[in-house]
Scaffold this active site. Structure first.
Site, PDB file in Angstrom:
ATOM      1  N   LYS A  70       0.834  -1.196   0.000  1.00 57.51           N
ATOM      2  CA  LYS A  70       0.000   0.000   0.000  1.00 57.51           C
ATOM      3  C   LYS A  70       0.875   1.254   0.000  1.00 57.51           C
ATOM      4  O   LYS A  70       0.653   2.179  -0.746  1.00 57.51           O
ATOM      5  CB  LYS A  70      -0.898  -0.045   1.240  1.00 57.51           C
ATOM      6  CG  LYS A  70      -1.996   0.949   1.253  1.00 57.51           C
ATOM      7  CD  LYS A  70      -2.904   0.702   2.450  1.00 57.51           C
ATOM      8  CE  LYS A  70      -3.385   2.021   3.002  1.00 57.51           C
ATOM      9  NZ  LYS A  70      -4.122   1.863   4.244  1.00 57.51           N
ATOM     10  N   GLU A  78      10.822  -4.583   3.498  1.00 57.82           N
ATOM     11  CA  GLU A  78      10.916  -5.951   2.980  1.00 57.82           C
ATOM     12  C   GLU A  78      10.468  -6.026   1.524  1.00 57.82           C
ATOM     13  O   GLU A  78      11.125  -6.644   0.680  1.00 57.82           O
ATOM     14  CB  GLU A  78      10.049  -6.913   3.821  1.00 57.82           C
ATOM     15  CG  GLU A  78      10.557  -7.166   5.225  1.00 57.82           C
ATOM     16  CD  GLU A  78      10.112  -6.109   6.234  1.00 57.82           C
ATOM     17  OE1 GLU A  78       9.627  -5.031   5.818  1.00 57.82           O
ATOM     18  OE2 GLU A  78      10.259  -6.364   7.445  1.00 57.82           O
ATOM     19  N   GLY A  85      -4.385  -2.138   5.754  1.00 55.41           N
ATOM     20  CA  GLY A  85      -3.632  -3.261   5.187  1.00 55.41           C
ATOM     21  C   GLY A  85      -4.215  -4.615   5.565  1.00 55.41           C
ATOM     22  O   GLY A  85      -4.408  -5.496   4.733  1.00 55.41           O
ATOM     23  N   ARG A  86      -4.532  -4.778   6.849  1.00 53.40           N
ATOM     24  CA  ARG A  86      -5.023  -6.097   7.303  1.00 53.40           C
ATOM     25  C   ARG A  86      -6.474  -6.347   6.929  1.00 53.40           C
ATOM     26  O   ARG A  86      -7.025  -7.407   7.238  1.00 53.40           O
ATOM     27  CB  ARG A  86      -4.783  -6.245   8.809  1.00 53.40           C
ATOM     28  CG  ARG A  86      -5.300  -5.104   9.646  1.00 53.40           C
ATOM     29  CD  ARG A  86      -4.714  -5.138  11.057  1.00 53.40           C
ATOM     30  NE  ARG A  86      -5.105  -3.970  11.845  1.00 53.40           N
ATOM     31  CZ  ARG A  86      -4.436  -2.815  11.854  1.00 53.40           C
ATOM     32  NH1 ARG A  86      -3.370  -2.648  11.105  1.00 53.40           N
ATOM     33  NH2 ARG A  86      -4.852  -1.816  12.619  1.00 53.40           N
ATOM     34  N   GLU A 107      -2.604  -6.598  15.644  1.00 51.34           N
ATOM     35  CA  GLU A 107      -2.239  -5.277  15.121  1.00 51.34           C
ATOM     36  C   GLU A 107      -3.407  -4.306  15.293  1.00 51.34           C
ATOM     37  O   GLU A 107      -3.203  -3.111  15.481  1.00 51.34           O
ATOM     38  CB  GLU A 107      -1.809  -5.374  13.648  1.00 51.34           C
ATOM     39  CG  GLU A 107      -0.928  -4.221  13.217  1.00 51.34           C
ATOM     40  CD  GLU A 107      -0.329  -4.394  11.827  1.00 51.34           C
ATOM     41  OE1 GLU A 107      -1.081  -4.285  10.841  1.00 51.34           O
ATOM     42  OE2 GLU A 107       0.889  -4.630  11.705  1.00 51.34           O
ATOM     43  N   HIS A 164       0.006 -33.055  19.230  1.00 51.04           N
ATOM     44  CA  HIS A 164       1.231 -33.805  19.514  1.00 51.04           C
ATOM     45  C   HIS A 164       2.401 -32.851  19.762  1.00 51.04           C
ATOM     46  O   HIS A 164       3.560 -33.231  19.632  1.00 51.04           O
ATOM     47  CB  HIS A 164       1.523 -34.761  18.357  1.00 51.04           C
ATOM     48  CG  HIS A 164       0.352 -35.676  18.130  1.00 51.04           C
ATOM     49  ND1 HIS A 164       0.188 -36.843  18.831  1.00 51.04           N
ATOM     50  CD2 HIS A 164      -0.744 -35.532  17.347  1.00 51.04           C
ATOM     51  CE1 HIS A 164      -0.954 -37.402  18.462  1.00 51.04           C
ATOM     52  NE2 HIS A 164      -1.540 -36.626  17.569  1.00 51.04           N
ATOM     53  N   LYS A 201      11.218  -0.255  13.144  1.00 48.97           N
ATOM     54  CA  LYS A 201      11.668   0.032  11.772  1.00 48.97           C
ATOM     55  C   LYS A 201      12.724   1.145  11.798  1.00 48.97           C
ATOM     56  O   LYS A 201      13.763   1.061  11.152  1.00 48.97           O
ATOM     57  CB  LYS A 201      10.498   0.506  10.904  1.00 48.97           C
ATOM     58  CG  LYS A 201       9.433  -0.533  10.624  1.00 48.97           C
ATOM     59  CD  LYS A 201       8.362   0.073   9.723  1.00 48.97           C
ATOM     60  CE  LYS A 201       7.147  -0.814   9.630  1.00 48.97           C
ATOM     61  NZ  LYS A 201       6.047  -0.210   8.899  1.00 48.97           N
TER      62      LYS A 201
HETATM   63  O1  F6P Z   1       4.475  -2.511   9.414  1.00 48.48           O
HETATM   64  C1  F6P Z   1       3.155  -2.866   9.521  1.00 48.48           C
HETATM   65  C2  F6P Z   1       2.425  -2.707   8.226  1.00 48.48           C
HETATM   66  O2  F6P Z   1       2.269  -1.358   7.951  1.00 48.48           O
HETATM   67  C3  F6P Z   1       1.092  -3.429   8.230  1.00 48.48           C
HETATM   68  O3  F6P Z   1       0.104  -2.704   8.852  1.00 48.48           O
HETATM   69  C4  F6P Z   1       0.890  -3.626   6.785  1.00 48.48           C
HETATM   70  O4  F6P Z   1      -0.097  -4.604   6.522  1.00 48.48           O
HETATM   71  C5  F6P Z   1       2.252  -4.042   6.343  1.00 48.48           C
HETATM   72  O5  F6P Z   1       3.135  -3.286   7.152  1.00 48.48           O
HETATM   73  C6  F6P Z   1       2.566  -3.843   4.897  1.00 48.48           C
HETATM   74  O6  F6P Z   1       2.433  -2.496   4.521  1.00 48.48           O
HETATM   75  P1  F6P Z   1       2.476  -2.070   2.997  1.00 48.48           P
HETATM   76  O7  F6P Z   1       1.276  -2.671   2.322  1.00 48.48           O
HETATM   77  O8  F6P Z   1       2.435  -0.569   2.993  1.00 48.48           O
HETATM   78  O9  F6P Z   1       3.747  -2.606   2.391  1.00 48.48           O
END
Ligand code: F6P
Length: 547
Positions: A228, A234, A289-290, A375, A406, A515
């Site tokens: 987003k 990452e 996002g979630r 979150e 188990h 971060k």
């Molecule tokens: O760091 C948390 C977060 O912002 C989440 O809320 C989100 O789902 C995820 O990182 C990924 O964010 P983006 O879609 O901006 O890469």
């Protein structure tokens, strides 16, 4: 099929019910909270299994609702709940203004007040005419575009630069831009056999990208970058490495636009990355996002289950939205699920909650719900910024049954910690292994039974104390539609708890600090300094540099 002979019990309700707007930001100041505190002190004097001794326990404490031609059963009969407790919990929900907040959510009110955003994920799955006007056309145009794109890839009409049909989809994203799409693709993929293979990449660990890309042919690989913000570390680093992987093998810069697509609210950054305008699909700041798998973030899902499968997923979620919006609180599944949680966490002292799907297809559900619940509701200030002074969301964890039996169930049965659990069961399997299915169902029911009743062993080593409250959710089948119902139910459960605790369920400021702190450490791991670090971190930096 699990046999259920109960219908939704209707509770007597006051004829002239007036919605009460909370006057205090603190739920613990409400009358219902005080009443619940007293009820909890009484309740813990008896064993959970005493409640279930009543012959009509299941009929009175399980709720079923119909969605399309599917049914979902919410069984609260293994919860420490009785009618006075339920009445007080419902009163709490009313005193906290849940009905009004629910309306505000669907109308696009500012639910996320720290970022001044609405949370209109429900609009993504509403039929055209029922979406708030402000987003109606935007949602429709984008949906048409991305499901259309998915169909072109699926049919082979859209191909790679060398004219070959795509065979592999690499979805790169993290958090909400990863967990929901991966959960749904992996849950439903086998119902929609096809030639595309799906690969998900989230972790920044180089091992992850190596494992993901090794063996793939760039000529037939489509990379979906989902972020987003388009700034998430990452996804940025994995995206750049995937781009290098592609360019090193094809040496064709023009081809990049045919092999990389982006889903983002940061259109300019996606274009700067080298993605063509026609393959950038927007998400918007009013989709958290979630809560975003229903948007273009779910492109991978549409690729896996097709346009009609994706629309069925949306319809299922919309059916749950309708249920949540229109059903009285006392028969409302997400509300009841939320209230059971509040009862356990705030009044009975439970501090962790296990998600136990007894269906291999849902093995990612614990991870998905971990983000959704922790979150969203892992907060310690109210919406006005004042400290909560009560507990909010506990740790959510879990794993698929029967594997967990188990491994970690030992602690659940004989450890010293309290917990609650949601058992997820699909009554009818998609495979032909009847014996497996019957054992799977028997295992789920046997575990929740053991957690409730326990057993006096021959020696203390063999004692199983029991008295642990669990919820069982039963879906008749796992389809795109019912999965939509299930996931939307949990979204609304989270919302209800956020309203009761008066916290902002739609921001996540807590993730930012780590971060920021990683930035200088990244630099210091590559040079000679460790300036400004605490001694413990400095020690680790120097140790790692010496390795
Ligand atoms: O760091 C948390 C977060 O912002 C989440 O809320 C989100 O789902 C995820 O990182 C990924 O964010 P983006 O879609 O901006 O890469």
């Amino acid at each position: 099929m699990v046999c259920v002979n109960t219908s939704i019990p209707t509770r007597p309700c006051c004829k002239f019910r007036v919605e009460i707007v909370p006057t205090s930001p603190k739920p613990q100041d409400s009358r219902a909270w005080k009443k619940l505190t007293q009820l909890a002190a009484l309740s813990i004097q008896s064993r959970l299994s005493d409640l279930s001794a009543a012959t009509d326990r299941f009929e009175r404490s399980s709720y079923r609702a119909t969605f399309g031609h599917h049914e979902i059963l919410l069984d609260l009969s293994k919860q420490r709940l009785d009618q006075p407790i339920l009445d007080a919990l419902l009163q709490l929900a009313r005193e906290r203004g849940l009905t009004e907040q629910r309306k505000r959510l669907f109308e696009g009110g500012e639910m996320n007040n720290s970022e001044h955003r609405s949370a209109l994920h429900t609009a993504l799955r509403a039929p055209l005419g029922e979406r708030p006007e402000s987003v109606r056309d935007l949602v429709e145009q984008t949906l048409e575009r991305f499901v259309g794109f998915a169909e072109e890839v699926r049919s082979g009409a859209r191909r790679g630069y060398s004219g070959k049909a795509f065979t592999d989809i690499v979805h790169i994203g993290i958090g909400g831009s990863y967990l929901g799409p991966r959960l749904v693709v992996e849950a439903l993929q086998t119902q929609f056999p096809q030639r595309l293979r799906f690969h998900f990449l989230a972790n920044i660990d180089g091992e992850a990208i190596d494992r993901c890309l090794t063996g793939l042919n760039p000529e037939t690989t489509l990379v979906i970058l989902v972020s987003k913000s388009f700034t998430t570390l990452e996804t940025r680093v994995n995206g750049e490495s995937a781009r290098s992987w592609f360019l090193e093998r094809t040496t064709n810069k023009q081809a990049l636009a045919q092999h990389f697509v982006a889903i983002t609210a940061n259109i300019d950054a996606a274009k700067a990355f080298g993605i063509g305008e026609d393959t950038v699909f927007p998400v918007w700041d009013w989709v958290g996002g979630r809560f975003s798998l229903w948007s273009a973030v779910g492109l991978g899902i549409a690729l896996a289950i097709g346009a009609s499968g994706f629309r069925n997923l949306l319809s299922g979620a919309n059916a749950m939205d309708e249920h949540f919006l229109k059903t009285p609180l006392e028969n409302n599944l997400p509300v009841l699920l939320a209230l059971a949680g509040v009862w356990n966490y705030n009044f009975l002292g439970v501090n962790n909650h296990a998600i136990l799907p007894y269906d291999h297809r849902l093995n990612l559900l614990p991870d998905y719900l971990q983000q959704l619940e922790m979150e969203s509701n892992g907060k310690s200030v109210h919406t006005d910024g004042t400290p909560v002074g009560i507990h909010t969301m506990p740790i959510v964890w879990g794993g698929e049954g029967s594997n967990g039996q188990h491994a970690f169930h030992q602690l659940l049965h004989q450890g010293t910690r309290s917990f609650t659990a949601d058992f997820l069961v699909i009554a009818n399997a998609d495979h032909a292994h009847d014996v497996h299915q019957r054992w799977l169902l028997a295992s789920a029911l046997g575990q929740s039974q053991a957690m409730m009743i326990g057993e006096q062993g021959k020696s203390s080593h063999q004692n199983v104390p029991g008295d642990h409250a669990t919820t069982t959710l039963v879906l008749d089948q796992l389809t795109p539609f019912t999965l939509g119902v299930l996931l939307a139910m949990y979204e609304h459960k989270v919302f209800c708890q956020g309203v009761i605790w008066n916290i902002n369920s739609f921001d996540q400021w807590g993730v930012e600090l780590g971060k920021q702190l990683a930035e200088p450490i990244f630099d210091q791991l590559g040079d000679n300094s460790s300036l400004g670090q605490d001694t413990a971190t400095k020690g680790l930096i120097n140790y790692l540099k010496g390795q």
